[in-house]
Design an enzyme around this catalytic site. Sequence first.
Site, PDB file in Angstrom:
ATOM      1  N   HIS A 182     -58.172   5.716  61.239  1.00  0.00           N
ATOM      2  CA  HIS A 182     -57.757   4.310  61.399  1.00  0.00           C
ATOM      3  C   HIS A 182     -56.595   4.140  62.360  1.00  0.00           C
ATOM      4  CE1 HIS A 182     -59.287   4.951  57.264  1.00  0.00           C
ATOM      5  NE2 HIS A 182     -60.017   3.901  57.583  1.00  0.00           N
TER       6      HIS A 182
ATOM      7  N   SER B 206     -64.732   0.811  52.293  1.00  0.00           N
ATOM      8  CA  SER B 206     -65.105   0.982  53.710  1.00  0.00           C
ATOM      9  C   SER B 206     -65.445  -0.368  54.329  1.00  0.00           C
ATOM     10  CB  SER B 206     -66.307   1.923  53.788  1.00  0.00           C
ATOM     11  OG  SER B 206     -66.988   1.734  54.996  1.00  0.00           O
TER      12      SER B 206
ATOM     13  N   THR C 100     -62.072  -2.744  64.832  1.00  0.00           N
ATOM     14  CA  THR C 100     -63.349  -2.195  65.321  1.00  0.00           C
ATOM     15  C   THR C 100     -64.528  -2.327  64.354  1.00  0.00           C
ATOM     16  OG1 THR C 100     -62.716  -0.059  64.418  1.00  0.00           O
ATOM     17  CG2 THR C 100     -62.205  -0.437  66.733  1.00  0.00           C
TER      18      THR C 100
ATOM     19  N   GLU D 270     -56.242   0.134  59.696  1.00  0.00           N
ATOM     20  CA  GLU D 270     -56.391   0.029  61.159  1.00  0.00           C
ATOM     21  C   GLU D 270     -55.513  -1.111  61.704  1.00  0.00           C
ATOM     22  OE1 GLU D 270     -60.467   0.011  62.642  1.00  0.00           O
ATOM     23  OE2 GLU D 270     -59.836  -1.113  64.405  1.00  0.00           O
TER      24      GLU D 270
ATOM     25  N   SER E  87     -69.244   6.045  57.201  1.00  0.00           N
ATOM     26  CA  SER E  87     -68.440   7.108  56.591  1.00  0.00           C
ATOM     27  C   SER E  87     -69.094   7.639  55.316  1.00  0.00           C
ATOM     28  CB  SER E  87     -67.045   6.566  56.277  1.00  0.00           C
ATOM     29  OG  SER E  87     -67.138   5.371  55.534  1.00  0.00           O
TER      30      SER E  87
ATOM     31  N   CYS F 106     -66.930  -1.424  67.355  1.00  0.00           N
ATOM     32  CA  CYS F 106     -67.448  -0.163  67.896  1.00  0.00           C
ATOM     33  C   CYS F 106     -68.977  -0.136  67.832  1.00  0.00           C
ATOM     34  CB  CYS F 106     -66.842   1.016  67.144  1.00  0.00           C
ATOM     35  SG  CYS F 106     -67.480   1.206  65.478  1.00  0.00           S
TER      36      CYS F 106
ATOM     37  N   CYS G 190     -59.602   7.538  65.662  1.00  0.00           N
ATOM     38  CA  CYS G 190     -60.870   7.360  66.379  1.00  0.00           C
ATOM     39  C   CYS G 190     -60.588   6.855  67.808  1.00  0.00           C
ATOM     40  CB  CYS G 190     -61.741   6.346  65.640  1.00  0.00           C
ATOM     41  SG  CYS G 190     -63.241   5.976  66.552  1.00  0.00           S
TER      42      CYS G 190
HETATM   43  S1  SF4 Z   1     -66.683   3.124  62.366  1.00  0.00           S
HETATM   44 FE1  SF4 Z   1     -66.326   2.953  64.576  1.00  0.00          FE
HETATM   45  S2  SF4 Z   1     -64.106   2.752  64.791  1.00  0.00           S
HETATM   46 FE2  SF4 Z   1     -64.487   3.517  62.728  1.00  0.00          FE
HETATM   47  S3  SF4 Z   1     -64.361   5.739  62.901  1.00  0.00           S
HETATM   48 FE3  SF4 Z   1     -66.515   5.197  63.209  1.00  0.00          FE
HETATM   49  S4  SF4 Z   1     -66.777   4.975  65.457  1.00  0.00           S
HETATM   50 FE4  SF4 Z   1     -64.574   4.917  64.989  1.00  0.00          FE
END
Ligand code: SF4
Length: 288
Positions: free
Chosen positions: A83, A226, A171, A135, A270, A199, A105
Amino acid sequence: MIVNKIEPQGYCGGVIHAIKMAMDAAKDPSIKKPIYMLGQIIHNSNVIKDLERYGIITIFEEGLSRLLLLDKIHSGTVIFSAHGVSPKVYEKAKEKGLNIIDATCPYVLMVHKKIEEHLNKNYECIYIGTKNHPECEGVLGISDKIHFVSTLEDIKNLNINSSFVYATNQTTLSIFDTKALFDEIKRKYPNAYIDDKICNATTIRQLAMENQPSCDLCIVVGDKKSSNTKKLVEASKNKGIHTIFVENLEQLKKESLDGIHKVNVSSGASTPSYIVDEIIEYLLAHNE
Ligand code: SF4
């Protein structure tokens, strides 16, 4: 039961990068020990437990900022999560003499860079995000001049007197909600430079939810904290699809599957693949 696995599944590039950095550090005898993770490396409790087995200690307390969490670390190595952290956190870790591993990231780092660039050019910077998300904490720590907004109401309340306005975002937000917020910024500040930084992993997964085949039930798998997973749930519900959000198979077992014949399964960026696989196996067995 017909089970559709909605692609993509598995970790996004940012999560893979963060986990690899942490695991490499744990195995490397030249890295100062103990190794601490400042906050949760990603929002997934299973991954955190896996890392604990490698001796990586997570320092986390609900409501405490990264800056305050650092007070609990006195030696060794500190890992910054995917984050990202504010420059103040970086400085404080250096002052404490900690070895730093930055697993931020690259997408988040790009947002930091762009905001810094525009602040240096005297732009008024608007940042769209979720209150208390790590973040956002990292980005807002760059400068107290950043205008933080989460809702249309927040944008209506902005009072900016400049024709140099830069607007960007967290993101992992909803692509649909964020568009509406950017539209409002553009309506209020027609010269604003809109720089959408959702993203790729988040965008692709939300579009897959939007275009998912018809079903009786959509199951979204991921950690309840998340952000990108929560947005998948919203995207599916907004289509009028009966959607449930579960963290693992145990939670799914508590749900009734009576009358369900066709299921779509999606997961956050994640979520470990093995949890999704266990759920799919269970659903297929439910068939027999
Ligand atoms: S969800 Fe997007 S911003 Fe978050 S870690 Fe994964 S690629 Fe990076």
